[in-house]
Scaffold this active site. Structure first.
Site, PDB file in Angstrom:
ATOM      1  N   GLU A  72      50.057  39.793  32.565  1.00 19.19           N
ATOM      2  CA  GLU A  72      48.841  40.094  31.830  1.00 19.19           C
ATOM      3  C   GLU A  72      48.756  41.568  31.445  1.00 19.19           C
ATOM      4  O   GLU A  72      49.245  42.439  32.169  1.00 19.19           O
ATOM      5  CB  GLU A  72      47.622  39.688  32.675  1.00 19.19           C
ATOM      6  N   CYS A 105      46.090  48.647  30.159  1.00 24.23           N
ATOM      7  CA  CYS A 105      46.608  48.467  31.505  1.00 24.23           C
ATOM      8  C   CYS A 105      47.821  47.525  31.412  1.00 24.23           C
ATOM      9  O   CYS A 105      47.690  46.376  31.008  1.00 24.23           O
ATOM     10  CB  CYS A 105      45.484  47.871  32.359  1.00 24.23           C
ATOM     11  N   CYS A 155      54.591  40.521  42.499  1.00 30.31           N
ATOM     12  CA  CYS A 155      54.875  41.762  43.236  1.00 30.31           C
ATOM     13  C   CYS A 155      55.303  41.388  44.646  1.00 30.31           C
ATOM     14  O   CYS A 155      54.704  40.508  45.274  1.00 30.31           O
ATOM     15  CB  CYS A 155      53.635  42.655  43.287  1.00 30.31           C
ATOM     16  N   CYS A 211      50.148  43.425  49.176  1.00 33.29           N
ATOM     17  CA  CYS A 211      48.926  44.064  49.682  1.00 33.29           C
ATOM     18  C   CYS A 211      47.890  42.956  49.917  1.00 33.29           C
ATOM     19  O   CYS A 211      47.774  42.023  49.121  1.00 33.29           O
ATOM     20  CB  CYS A 211      48.411  45.104  48.695  1.00 33.29           C
ATOM     21  N   CYS A 260      45.210  41.842  47.094  1.00 30.01           N
ATOM     22  CA  CYS A 260      45.636  41.839  45.688  1.00 30.01           C
ATOM     23  C   CYS A 260      46.133  40.463  45.288  1.00 30.01           C
ATOM     24  O   CYS A 260      47.038  39.911  45.922  1.00 30.01           O
ATOM     25  CB  CYS A 260      46.741  42.869  45.495  1.00 30.01           C
ATOM     26  N   GLY A 271      52.420  44.186  39.376  1.00 25.80           N
ATOM     27  CA  GLY A 271      53.698  44.724  39.831  1.00 25.80           C
ATOM     28  C   GLY A 271      53.648  46.157  40.306  1.00 25.80           C
ATOM     29  O   GLY A 271      52.678  46.885  40.055  1.00 25.80           O
ATOM     30  N   GLU A 272      54.701  46.544  41.010  1.00 24.79           N
ATOM     31  CA  GLU A 272      54.837  47.919  41.494  1.00 24.79           C
ATOM     32  C   GLU A 272      55.825  48.631  40.562  1.00 24.79           C
ATOM     33  O   GLU A 272      57.038  48.376  40.612  1.00 24.79           O
ATOM     34  CB  GLU A 272      55.352  47.901  42.947  1.00 24.79           C
ATOM     35  N   SER A 289      50.751  54.160  38.522  1.00 20.30           N
ATOM     36  CA  SER A 289      50.048  53.924  39.790  1.00 20.30           C
ATOM     37  C   SER A 289      51.025  53.302  40.777  1.00 20.30           C
ATOM     38  O   SER A 289      51.732  52.349  40.454  1.00 20.30           O
ATOM     39  CB  SER A 289      48.877  52.968  39.536  1.00 20.30           C
ATOM     40  N   SER A 341      47.643  54.570  45.221  1.00 17.96           N
ATOM     41  CA  SER A 341      46.762  53.541  45.767  1.00 17.96           C
ATOM     42  C   SER A 341      46.656  53.751  47.269  1.00 17.96           C
ATOM     43  O   SER A 341      47.510  53.297  48.026  1.00 17.96           O
ATOM     44  CB  SER A 341      47.343  52.150  45.457  1.00 17.96           C
ATOM     45  N   LEU A 342      45.614  54.420  47.698  1.00 19.29           N
ATOM     46  CA  LEU A 342      45.500  54.824  49.109  1.00 19.29           C
ATOM     47  C   LEU A 342      44.865  53.713  49.962  1.00 19.29           C
ATOM     48  O   LEU A 342      45.465  53.234  50.917  1.00 19.29           O
ATOM     49  CB  LEU A 342      44.688  56.116  49.206  1.00 19.29           C
ATOM     50  N   HIS A 343      43.645  53.381  49.668  1.00 16.61           N
ATOM     51  CA  HIS A 343      42.917  52.244  50.263  1.00 16.61           C
ATOM     52  C   HIS A 343      42.561  52.348  51.745  1.00 16.61           C
ATOM     53  O   HIS A 343      41.799  51.506  52.246  1.00 16.61           O
ATOM     54  CB  HIS A 343      43.657  50.920  50.048  1.00 16.61           C
ATOM     55  N   ASN A 401      37.474  43.418  43.620  1.00 22.51           N
ATOM     56  CA  ASN A 401      37.223  42.297  42.715  1.00 22.51           C
ATOM     57  C   ASN A 401      37.680  41.016  43.394  1.00 22.51           C
ATOM     58  O   ASN A 401      38.864  40.854  43.675  1.00 22.51           O
ATOM     59  CB  ASN A 401      37.992  42.485  41.401  1.00 22.51           C
ATOM     60  N   CYS A 436      40.648  44.630  37.706  1.00 24.63           N
ATOM     61  CA  CYS A 436      41.710  45.041  38.644  1.00 24.63           C
ATOM     62  C   CYS A 436      41.910  44.015  39.732  1.00 24.63           C
ATOM     63  O   CYS A 436      40.946  43.604  40.370  1.00 24.63           O
ATOM     64  CB  CYS A 436      41.244  46.257  39.422  1.00 24.63           C
TER      65      CYS A 436
HETATM   66  N1  SAH Z   1      51.310  48.231  42.249  1.00 28.78           N
HETATM   67  C1  SAH Z   1      50.628  49.361  41.806  1.00 28.78           C
HETATM   68  C2  SAH Z   1      49.932  49.193  40.466  1.00 28.78           C
HETATM   69  C3  SAH Z   1      49.214  47.895  40.214  1.00 28.78           C
HETATM   70  S1  SAH Z   1      47.775  47.548  41.151  1.00 28.78           S
HETATM   71  C4  SAH Z   1      49.643  49.844  42.852  1.00 28.78           C
HETATM   72  O1  SAH Z   1      49.405  49.128  43.813  1.00 28.78           O
HETATM   73  O2  SAH Z   1      49.164  50.960  42.706  1.00 28.78           O
HETATM   74  C5  SAH Z   1      46.519  48.520  40.358  1.00 28.78           C
HETATM   75  C6  SAH Z   1      45.349  48.892  41.267  1.00 28.78           C
HETATM   76  O3  SAH Z   1      44.470  47.773  41.479  1.00 28.78           O
HETATM   77  C7  SAH Z   1      45.818  49.350  42.624  1.00 28.78           C
HETATM   78  O4  SAH Z   1      45.138  50.503  43.038  1.00 28.78           O
HETATM   79  C8  SAH Z   1      45.452  48.149  43.468  1.00 28.78           C
HETATM   80  O5  SAH Z   1      45.356  48.472  44.791  1.00 28.78           O
HETATM   81  C9  SAH Z   1      44.154  47.709  42.853  1.00 28.78           C
HETATM   82  N2  SAH Z   1      43.756  46.363  43.252  1.00 28.78           N
HETATM   83  C10 SAH Z   1      44.566  45.337  43.585  1.00 28.78           C
HETATM   84  N3  SAH Z   1      43.834  44.243  43.897  1.00 28.78           N
HETATM   85  C11 SAH Z   1      42.540  44.579  43.740  1.00 28.78           C
HETATM   86  C12 SAH Z   1      41.307  43.855  43.892  1.00 28.78           C
HETATM   87  N4  SAH Z   1      41.282  42.578  44.216  1.00 28.78           N
HETATM   88  N5  SAH Z   1      40.165  44.522  43.633  1.00 28.78           N
HETATM   89  C13 SAH Z   1      40.181  45.811  43.250  1.00 28.78           C
HETATM   90  N6  SAH Z   1      41.306  46.536  43.088  1.00 28.78           N
HETATM   91  C14 SAH Z   1      42.476  45.922  43.333  1.00 28.78           C
HETATM   92 FE1  SF4 Z   2      51.786  44.972  44.382  1.00 29.46          FE
HETATM   93 FE2  SF4 Z   2      50.045  46.903  43.680  1.00 29.46          FE
HETATM   94 FE3  SF4 Z   2      49.198  44.392  44.211  1.00 29.46          FE
HETATM   95 FE4  SF4 Z   2      50.101  45.947  46.195  1.00 29.46          FE
HETATM   96  S1  SF4 Z   2      48.270  46.311  44.913  1.00 29.46           S
HETATM   97  S2  SF4 Z   2      50.622  43.775  45.866  1.00 29.46           S
HETATM   98  S3  SF4 Z   2      51.733  47.065  45.174  1.00 29.46           S
HETATM   99  S4  SF4 Z   2      50.514  45.016  42.523  1.00 29.46           S
END
Ligand code: SAH
Ligand code: SF4
Length: 378
Positions: free
Chosen positions: A96, A109, A116, A120, A123, A170-171, A202, A224-226, A302, A345
């Site tokens: 997408e 985006c 991926c 995480c 995600c 994806g990463e 990212s 992406s710290l979290h 989300n 996201c």
């Molecule tokens: N793989 C890379 C880039 C894609 S994810 C990364 O992880 O940075 C893009 C962003 O969306 C990242 O910061 C990810 O952590 C965030 N993200 C993933 N799932 C999400 C969700 N369900 N709600 C909000 N943000 C989310």
């Molecule tokens: Fe992959 Fe980024 Fe999703 Fe983590 S947040 S699973 S690195 S796409």
């Protein structure tokens, strides 16, 4: 798998690669610039439309080359102007691409992989498992498709796409060469002419590749710290077990140092109710980031089915934001866009043919939970 034609796809070639291609077929190098402008500025995929190229060369190109973007499966437009494309890539999976208009800014985006592998916990892309890396043509092809849908304009005039973020599926650092080539095309004047400040990669923290990045390109970086400590981060972002926070922040600082003083790292923090949204987490984060110049982007979670997480209340998000702001950080809260078309996201799922069988495992675990829940019913 989608059948390949055996022709050279010119869509994903950078300028030096395009020049090499013309060299290799005994043509002048300046043809590279001509053909790139047709492809990227004018969205042309038919060699016969390239009117400043001789008929003989057009015929030659038709025989050996093609301009082939990913196949558009659907295009949706949200009530807030957000657009989402689902495109099918050569492996047969779908990914997408999302366009988010906001004032004078239009951010695209872009996805880098079908699925991926990093899994995480919050995600939905990660929950699908991994299928394939996108080719450079498939990565830049998403920009090409979006740009065409607005009516192509030369890169020198005002454009619909002002920013690109590699924040789709994806990463990106695990599909390094193809993502680098595509980002060069985003920035090249013969491509989309977007400034290096407005192209952002990212990453969830693939440390060796952050160091490698600096040798190839100078795009903006988002981390992406979290989570503000290793224990929690390793639960949410499993790659943290391999590359823990100290190592990760050092590599980000090294990368940012190569970009010069005026550029700052973006730290993304997806906020999960009762998981990482407590004031103590904000305090820990202030301490953690004190030596890393950055701006912070809070992303309210989300939801997607069976995620097991919830979005914190607006009050909790505001309190978290205020604490960081009081410590001197520039903190924005990402507004959720395109929710009605599942374009927010972490809601990007495409249709991934999982090769790691994670999806099956995930579904099996959901079923197990449902069975347990059903068993627990009185
Ligand atoms: N793989 C890379 C880039 C894609 S994810 C990364 O992880 O940075 C893009 C962003 O969306 C990242 O910061 C990810 O952590 C965030 N993200 C993933 N799932 C999400 C969700 N369900 N709600 C909000 N943000 C989310
Ligand atoms: Fe992959 Fe980024 Fe999703 Fe983590 S947040 S699973 S690195 S796409």
């Amino acid at each position: 798998m989608i059948a390949t034609t055996g022709k050279t796809n010119l869509l994903g070639l950078t300028q030096p690669e395009m020049e090499k291609f013309f060299d290799s077929i005994g043509e002048k190098r300046f043809r590279a610039g001509q053909v790139m402008k047709w492809i990227h500025h004018f969205g042309v995929d038919d060699f016969d439309a390239m009117t400043n190229v001789s008929k003989a060369l057009r015929d030659k190109l038709k025989a050996i080359a093609e301009v082939r973007g990913p196949e558009v499966v659907s295009e949706d437009i949200s009530t807030d102007g957000t657009r989402k494309w689902v495109v099918r890539v050569a492996s047969g999976s779908c990914v997408e691409t999302v366009y988010i208009p906001q004032g004078k800014r239009g951010t695209l985006c872009v996805s880098s992989q079908a699925g991926c592998a990093l899994d995480c916990s919050f995600c939905s892309t990660g929950k699908q498992g991994f299928n394939s890396n996108l080719t450079a043509a498939e990565v830049i092809g998403q920009v090409w498709i979006a740009n065409k849908s607005f009516g192509s304009v030369p890169a020198t005039v005002d454009r619909a796409i002002t920013n690109v973020v590699m924040m789709g599926m994806g990463e990106p650092l695990l599909n390094f060469d193809n993502v680098i080539a595509a980002m060069h095309l985003m920035m090249d004047d013969l491509g989309y002419g977007i400034s290096k400040r407005r192209v952002t990669l990212s990453t969830s923290g693939v440390v060796p590749m952050i160091d490698e990045l600096a040798k190839h390109i100078d795009v903006s970086l988002a981390l992406s710290l979290h989570a503000p400590n290793d224990e929690l981060r390793s639960q949410l972002v499993p790659i943290n077990k391999k590359y823990p926070l100290k190592m990760l922040l050092e590599s980000c600082r090294r990368y940012m140092a190569t970009l010069g003083e005026k550029r700052v790292l973006t730290v993304e923090y997806t906020m999960l109710k009762d998981v990482n949204d407590h004031v103590d987490h904000a305090r820990e984060m202030i301490e953690l980031l004190k030596d890393t110049p950055c701006k912070i982007n809070l992303i309210p979670f989300n939801p997607f089915p069976h995620s097991g997480y919830e979005r914190p209340s607006n009050n909790a998000i505001r309190r978290f934001q205020e604490l960081l702001q009081q410590a001197g950080y520039n903190v924005t809260v990402r507004t959720t866009r395109g929710e009605d078309i599942d374009a927010a996201c972490g809601q990007l799922v495409g249709q991934v043919n999982d090769r790691t069988r994670r999806n099956e495992r995930h579904l099996a675990s959901i079923e197990a939970v449902s069975v347990q829940n059903a068993a627990a019913q009185p």
